[in-house]
Design a protein around this motif. Structure first.
Motif, PDB file in Angstrom:
ATOM      1  N   UNK A 177       0.812  -1.435   0.095  1.00  0.00           N
ATOM      2  CA  UNK A 177      -0.017  -0.019  -0.111  1.00  0.00           C
ATOM      3  C   UNK A 177       0.880   1.246   0.088  1.00  0.00           C
ATOM      4  N   UNK A 178       1.637   1.318  -1.012  1.00  0.00           N
ATOM      5  CA  UNK A 178       2.594   2.631  -1.365  1.00  0.00           C
ATOM      6  C   UNK A 178       2.822   2.536  -2.737  1.00  0.00           C
ATOM      7  N   UNK A 179       3.441   3.683  -3.138  1.00  0.00           N
ATOM      8  CA  UNK A 179       4.082   3.525  -4.602  1.00  0.00           C
ATOM      9  C   UNK A 179       5.165   2.830  -4.744  1.00  0.00           C
ATOM     10  N   UNK A 180       5.350   2.035  -5.798  1.00  0.00           N
ATOM     11  CA  UNK A 180       6.519   0.953  -5.999  1.00  0.00           C
ATOM     12  C   UNK A 180       7.823   1.803  -5.641  1.00  0.00           C
ATOM     13  N   UNK A 181       7.880   3.017  -6.070  1.00  0.00           N
ATOM     14  CA  UNK A 181       9.235   3.691  -5.849  1.00  0.00           C
ATOM     15  C   UNK A 181       9.903   3.567  -4.411  1.00  0.00           C
ATOM     16  N   UNK A 182       8.822   3.496  -3.445  1.00  0.00           N
ATOM     17  CA  UNK A 182       9.098   3.346  -2.221  1.00  0.00           C
ATOM     18  C   UNK A 182       9.852   2.099  -1.791  1.00  0.00           C
ATOM     19  N   UNK A 183       9.530   0.970  -2.453  1.00  0.00           N
ATOM     20  CA  UNK A 183      10.379  -0.172  -2.266  1.00  0.00           C
ATOM     21  C   UNK A 183      11.293  -0.580  -3.254  1.00  0.00           C
ATOM     22  N   UNK A 184      11.834   0.353  -4.036  1.00  0.00           N
ATOM     23  CA  UNK A 184      12.828   0.351  -5.085  1.00  0.00           C
ATOM     24  C   UNK A 184      14.195   0.862  -5.067  1.00  0.00           C
ATOM     25  N   UNK A 185      14.658   1.001  -3.815  1.00  0.00           N
ATOM     26  CA  UNK A 185      16.000   1.459  -3.405  1.00  0.00           C
ATOM     27  C   UNK A 185      16.740   0.383  -4.040  1.00  0.00           C
ATOM     28  N   UNK A 186      17.850   0.671  -4.573  1.00  0.00           N
ATOM     29  CA  UNK A 186      19.152  -0.329  -4.880  1.00  0.00           C
ATOM     30  C   UNK A 186      19.653  -0.935  -3.591  1.00  0.00           C
ATOM     31  N   UNK A 187      20.014  -2.174  -3.438  1.00  0.00           N
ATOM     32  CA  UNK A 187      20.450  -2.634  -2.368  1.00  0.00           C
ATOM     33  C   UNK A 187      21.907  -2.217  -2.055  1.00  0.00           C
ATOM     34  N   UNK A 188      22.346  -1.913  -3.126  1.00  0.00           N
ATOM     35  CA  UNK A 188      23.976  -1.357  -3.037  1.00  0.00           C
ATOM     36  C   UNK A 188      23.972   0.239  -2.916  1.00  0.00           C
ATOM     37  N   UNK A 189      22.807   0.769  -2.697  1.00  0.00           N
ATOM     38  CA  UNK A 189      22.826   2.279  -2.413  1.00  0.00           C
ATOM     39  C   UNK A 189      23.866   2.637  -1.354  1.00  0.00           C
ATOM     40  N   UNK A 190      24.790   3.491  -1.449  1.00  0.00           N
ATOM     41  CA  UNK A 190      25.703   3.635  -0.330  1.00  0.00           C
ATOM     42  C   UNK A 190      26.132   5.463  -0.508  1.00  0.00           C
ATOM     43  N   UNK A 191      25.510   6.386   0.185  1.00  0.00           N
ATOM     44  CA  UNK A 191      24.603   6.100   1.424  1.00  0.00           C
ATOM     45  C   UNK A 191      23.346   5.588   0.939  1.00  0.00           C
ATOM     46  N   UNK A 192      22.379   5.206   1.861  1.00  0.00           N
ATOM     47  CA  UNK A 192      20.969   4.621   1.294  1.00  0.00           C
ATOM     48  C   UNK A 192      20.158   6.051   0.772  1.00  0.00           C
ATOM     49  N   UNK A 193      19.505   5.909  -0.247  1.00  0.00           N
ATOM     50  CA  UNK A 193      18.601   6.668  -0.797  1.00  0.00           C
ATOM     51  C   UNK A 193      17.149   6.458  -0.159  1.00  0.00           C
ATOM     52  N   UNK A 194      16.198   7.305  -0.634  1.00  0.00           N
ATOM     53  CA  UNK A 194      14.634   6.890  -0.123  1.00  0.00           C
ATOM     54  C   UNK A 194      14.231   5.777  -0.606  1.00  0.00           C
ATOM     55  N   UNK A 195      13.492   4.940   0.330  1.00  0.00           N
ATOM     56  CA  UNK A 195      12.797   3.901   0.052  1.00  0.00           C
ATOM     57  C   UNK A 195      13.396   2.715   0.373  1.00  0.00           C
ATOM     58  N   UNK A 196      12.927   1.445   0.381  1.00  0.00           N
ATOM     59  CA  UNK A 196      13.508   0.333   0.776  1.00  0.00           C
ATOM     60  C   UNK A 196      14.042  -0.579  -0.464  1.00  0.00           C
ATOM     61  N   UNK A 197      14.508  -1.778  -0.463  1.00  0.00           N
ATOM     62  CA  UNK A 197      14.885  -2.510  -1.536  1.00  0.00           C
ATOM     63  C   UNK A 197      13.911  -3.762  -1.833  1.00  0.00           C
ATOM     64  N   UNK A 198      12.725  -3.781  -1.137  1.00  0.00           N
ATOM     65  CA  UNK A 198      12.006  -4.987  -1.202  1.00  0.00           C
ATOM     66  C   UNK A 198      11.795  -5.446  -2.668  1.00  0.00           C
ATOM     67  N   UNK A 199      11.495  -4.601  -3.841  1.00  0.00           N
ATOM     68  CA  UNK A 199      11.205  -4.810  -5.175  1.00  0.00           C
ATOM     69  C   UNK A 199      12.566  -5.009  -5.944  1.00  0.00           C
ATOM     70  N   UNK A 200      13.613  -4.750  -5.323  1.00  0.00           N
ATOM     71  CA  UNK A 200      15.100  -4.825  -6.154  1.00  0.00           C
ATOM     72  C   UNK A 200      15.693  -5.781  -5.477  1.00  0.00           C
ATOM     73  N   UNK A 201      15.293  -6.639  -4.745  1.00  0.00           N
ATOM     74  CA  UNK A 201      16.343  -7.922  -4.167  1.00  0.00           C
ATOM     75  C   UNK A 201      15.586  -9.074  -5.141  1.00  0.00           C
ATOM     76  N   UNK A 202      16.575  -9.899  -5.469  1.00  0.00           N
ATOM     77  CA  UNK A 202      16.227 -11.098  -6.347  1.00  0.00           C
ATOM     78  C   UNK A 202      15.288 -12.144  -5.868  1.00  0.00           C
ATOM     79  N   UNK A 203      15.358 -12.145  -4.667  1.00  0.00           N
ATOM     80  CA  UNK A 203      14.427 -13.160  -3.713  1.00  0.00           C
ATOM     81  C   UNK A 203      12.888 -13.003  -4.013  1.00  0.00           C
ATOM     82  N   UNK A 204      12.467 -11.642  -4.534  1.00  0.00           N
ATOM     83  CA  UNK A 204      11.072 -11.307  -4.583  1.00  0.00           C
ATOM     84  C   UNK A 204      10.873 -10.907  -6.228  1.00  0.00           C
TER      85      UNK A 204
END
Length: 467
Positions: A177-204
């Motif tokens: 229940x959010x926009x997909x961009x909120x779950x689209x941070x690259x897991x390699x982002x350093x430092x982290x940017x906005x969002x989580x990486x849920x939709x970018x991790x291969x497991x899902x």
């Protein structure tokens, strides 16, 4: 972490959440014998049993999440929120973030549930991803946002792994229940940017995700309508509202409900579509006032349609309209066209509020709806119920929105409005436990489930997935 407190649930809600937690054969609602009914062919869904840390426990601390504020009031009525007023039967103060809870409640009524995951055509994960994301987006875990979802994946791999392994997750789906961009941070982002990486991790990568707004390229994402405040419990109340929408006099040509674009807003000095809309509306209002003072009139289009007001703005800055449809619904009922400019994101809940009011939507970019909600707002019919005006034409080339809308023939406006009214049922989420025939009509939930099942079926037919 704060002590778990479930006191905000009513007694009926507590029973419901007990059912959610147990997710026993009783919660599957049908017996294995029922699965042989023809209408359940290729439609069987299994609700995956998840520990409460993935759903109910996330609600228990509803007043403790950083930044987001207290969302406990919106948990009432199984995610619909509190009623707008005591005598209301269909209108609630619904928060879009409760789509996960609302969807879960409706899943328990789905007629083709099965307790056997091996016989299911699709498997639903009742994980409240949007709420769980809050601790990564704002809280102390913000620097570990690349870990979002890994705990869930570990559980799926260890608890009944056969359900996941048999199709590698291709038959699983969940609601976010959010926009997909909120779950689209690259897991390699350093430092982290906005969002989580849920939709970018291969497991899902193989899981179908129903989001409020999708990105253009990932196949697994599909946007579904924002929940509005309208959740009728029966066909009579739905028809009563639809009849009111049809007979309401449209005295305003165009309406903008929203914030931004004002002199005091942070983007006031930057050319953008909201600022252009505000400026055009202010000019029209000023001209109307001057004409009225001099005895003149206005509002007559080239096809004889008259309006007492050409443009109206309902200021919803600072979220004042977010949980209060009373602030804007009457204005939508009285307007022919509802302007739906993009804001921080391309999509808007207001699009669906307007459709429910029979107000013809006016879009300024395809990402606001045309390329988002293909299941619910078919692209082939898009121009039959909406108007598209490129925002660049308005912002940089001086195209006047009022002239475009006044140039639409009256007969076409009438047909468009009737098409909007026809679309109403497709974008609303009816109240759980609906009776008196409404359950036989497809609402936003029903259409989403049909889309999920078709997408999963089509995906599994690909030979590369069967090796």
């Amino acid at each position: 972490m704060a002590c778990k407190n479930y006191s905000f649930f009513s007694s009926s809600s507590s029973l419901f959440f007990f059912v959610i937690l147990s997710q026993s054969v009783l919660s599957q609602k049908i017996s294995d014998n029922d699965m042989h009914q023809p209408d359940c062919s290729n439609r069987r869904i299994h609700i995956r049993r998840l520990p409460p840390r993935f759903n109910l426990d996330l609600l228990a601390n509803c007043s403790e999440y950083p930044i987001s504020g207290d969302f406990c009031p919106f948990l009432a009525n199984h995610g619909l929120g509190r009623k707008t007023h005591n005598r209301s039967h269909s209108w609630y103060r619904t928060d879009p973030m409760m789509l996960e809870l609302l969807f879960h409640r409706r899943m328990l009524e789905y007629p083709c549930l099965t307790s056997d995951p091996s016989s299911a055509d699709a498997i639903y994960l009742p994980y409240y991803a949007g709420i769980d994301a809050l601790r990564y987006l704002y809280g102390p875990a913000v620097n570990s946002s690349a870990d979002h979802g890994l705990d869930l994946f570990d559980f799926l791999q260890t608890d009944g792994p056969g359900a996941w392994d048999r199709r590698g997750g291709h038959d699983h789906f969940l609601v976010m229940a959010r926009q997909a961009w909120d779950f689209s941070q690259s897991p390699a982002a350093d430092p982290p940017v906005w969002g989580t990486s849920f939709l970018e991790i291969p497991e899902f990568f193989n899981v179908t995700a129903l989001t409020l707004e999708s990105r253009a390229w990932p196949w697994q994402e599909q946007a579904v309508p924002y929940p509005t405040s309208f959740h009728p419990p029966n066909l009579a109340l739905f028809d009563a509202w639809r009849n009111r929408v049809r007979r309401t006099r449209r005295s305003t040509l165009m309406l903008f409900v929203g914030g931004g674009g004002t002199v005091s807003s942070s983007s006031a000095g930057t050319p953008n579509i909201r600022r252009s809309i505000r400026a055009e509306c202010d000019n029209l209002t000023a001209s109307a006032t001057a004409a009225s003072g001099s005895g003149g009139g206005y509002g007559y289009g080239p096809y004889g349609t008259s309006y007492s007001e050409l443009c109206r703005v309902v200021d919803c800055s600072n979220g004042v309209c977010e949980h209060d449809p009373i602030r804007f619904m009457r204005a939508m009922l009285e307007s022919s066209f509802c302007l739906q400019p993009p804001g921080d994101t391309p999509t808007r809940r207001s699009t669906f509020d307007g459709i429910l009011a029979g107000c013809i939507p006016v879009f300024f970019e395809d990402q606001s709806a045309r390329s988002q909600y293909g299941w619910h707002l078919p692209e082939a019919e898009f121009d039959k119920f909406s108007v598209t005006i490129p925002k660049e034409e308005v912002v940089f080339k001086g195209l006047r929105i009022v002239e475009v809308l006044q140039g639409i023939p009256r007969a076409r406006v009438k047909k468009m409005r009737e098409k909007v009214v026809e679309m109403m049922g497709r974008v609303m989420y009816r109240r759980h436990g609906s009776s008196m025939g409404l359950g036989e009509k497809k609402d936003a939930f029903d259409i989403a489930i049909e889309g999920v099942l078709k997408r999963i079926t089509d995906r599994l037919r690909q030979p590369s997935l069967l090796r």
